[in-house]
Scaffold this active site. Structure first.
Site: not given
Ligand code: S3P
Length: 458
Positions: A38-39, A43, A111, A139, A184, A336, A409
């Site tokens: 997902k991350s 990106r 988020g 959030r 973060s 996560d 999750r």
């Molecule tokens: C993520 C960073 C994390 C993670 C989220 C994905 C990202 O959050 O919990 O599921 O893709 O950069 P935080 O940056 O709030 O730690």
């Protein structure tokens, strides 16, 4: 957005909740793939949207969160197209070339999507209104607003620091040096993305390492990025207003999605499964280390590099787990994964103590509270503090109804708990799983998990 993209119906979106019942299961077996990370998927779409030229993304996670980002990039002027065979083409607009959308951008539950996108547009003089679902509206956005305002962006919101909000991008952005107040990757990435259209050099300092996908991908797209280590502190610097070059990204499997099947195989009797093509970036493998510390039989084979990330096939076999103390320093590399680790802990002998969990309070739900409640209603002894969780393992009675609070999750973790519980575990809403892992239930059933649609319980 291209017409061919719009014609694709790849989302089985539903606003209706869909309860699920997880029933005792043994003998989970087989090989599976998990969807793209997902991350990396978020990106890849965002950086391609800023390039000159056409990028191709394969293995993109086609879940609600990521589709929201694809739509956002189209709304900001990029051409986004999904081909018949599932590859995505993105024709970017160039650094500084994003255009003002004529609609509000709704990021749903995502988020990462909204925080990174705010960074992406913060140094471009356009107005963008962002919103999200009830979970995302709860959030904190102050964590990205603070540095992006220092760079010259302006945010307007009815409730300060919360969505919905309007971002007025800076006409004359200024570079900053920003030390992350919390570990973060989203905040780090928001500042790095804003830096791309900011003259001069912007630096982010992190004293605790967080996932580094942005840095790796920025390099691959030709950004002027420099990373300097000072002891354990990392200083990441970007010199802005350089064009990015189009690239091809092959998204590896998401270790955070693999986690559910791996834990299920460890705790269900007579099980052995292999998850193929899992990303093994060391900033993401804390859960595997912890499960191995607990006595979990997990082995990794076929290690290789794919798209600048290490990947491998991960095999998990039924194991007698024992409780451990998980150090606070490990939290960013498995942030996560605590819900499913808590499930593993519930099946281990002895007590598992998890520290450094303050960030769990501000995820898709207050995950510390949601995990503690879910365990408690299923007869597991659990204690929680402001930033810690302690679980006593043993036989799991089950029989409880778990409240997911719009958190994918929590839904997946407790569906794994039900596979070992004496009485079935019910999940109030499994529909939210499609934000990150649309095929989760089918793929778990293929391994032998008894997951049944459940009529709602009130
Ligand atoms: C993520 C960073 C994390 C993670 C989220 C994905 C990202 O959050 O919990 O599921 O893709 O950069 P935080 O940056 O709030 O730690």
């Amino acid at each position: 957005m291209s017409e061919s993209w719009q014609r694709q119906s790849i989302l089985a979106h539903t606003d209706k909740s869909s309860p699920l019942r997880a029933v005792h299961s043994t003998g989970l077996t087989g090989r599976m793939c998990v969807p793209g990370d997902k991350s990396i998927s978020h990106r890849a779409l965002m950086l391609s949207a800023l390039c000159i030229g056409k990028s191709t993304i394969t293995g993109l996670l086609e879940s609600e969160d990521v589709i929201a980002t694809a739509k956002a990039m189209a709304a900001l002027g990029a051409y986004v197209e999904r081909t018949q065979d599932g590859a995505w083409h993105v024709q970017g607009v160039g650094v500084g070339g994003l255009s003002e959308p004529d609609v509000e951008i709704d990021f749903g539950n995502a988020g990462t999507g909204v925080r990174l996108c705010a960074g992406l547009v913060a140094a471009t003089p356009i107005n963008v209104r962002f919103t999200g679902d009830a979970s995302l509206q709860g959030r904190p956005m102050g964590r990205i607003i603070t540095p992006l305002e220092q760079m010259g962006a302006v945010f307007e919101a009815q409730t300060p620091g919360r969505l919905p909000l309007t971002l007025k991008g800076a006409r004359d952005p200024v570079p900053i040096t920003y030390e992350l107040p919390m570990p973060s990757a989203q905040v780090k990435s928001a500042v790095l993305l804003a830096a791309l259209n900011t003259p001069g050099t912007t630096s982010v300092i992190e004293t605790i390492a967080t996932r580094d996908h942005s840095e790796r991908m920025l390099k691959a797209f030709g950004a002027d990025i420099d990373i300097e280590m000072q002891g354990t502190t990392r200083r990441i610097s970007i010199t802005g207003q350089h064009e990015l070059t189009a690239a091809n990204v092959d998204v590896p499997g998401d270790p955070s999605s693999a986690a559910f099947a791996l834990v299920a195989a460890l705790i269900c009797e007579n099980s052995e499964i292999t998850v193929e093509n899992v990303m093994l970036n060391p900033t993401r493998t804390g859960l595997i280390d912890t499960l191995q510390d607990m006595g979990g039989d997990i082995t990794i084979s076929n290690r290789r590099l794919s798209g600048g990330e290490e990947v491998g096939d991960v095999r998990a076999t039924s194991s007698a787990l024992h409780g451990v103390t998980v150090p606070a320093e490990r939290a960013p590399s498995m942030i996560d994964e605590y819900p499913v680790l808590a499930v593993a802990a519930a099946c281990a002998t002895g007590t598992t103590h998890m520290a450094g969990l303050q960030e769990l309070r501000v995820k898709e739900s207050d995950r510390l509270a949601a995990v503690a409640n879910g365990l408690e209603v299923n007869g597991v002894a659990v204690r929680a503090g402001d930033d810690w969780l302690e679980v006593d393992g043993g036989a799991v009675p089950g029989g409880g109804l778990v409240a997911t609070h719009l958190d994918h999750r929590i839904a997946m973790a407790f569906s794994v708990l039900g596979l070992v519980a004496s009485a079935p575990v019910e999940i109030d809403d499994a529909a939210i799983i499609s934000t990150s892992f649309p095929d989760f239930i089918d793929r778990m059933r293929q391994l032998g998990a008894n997951l049944e649609d459940a009529p709602g319980r009130s």
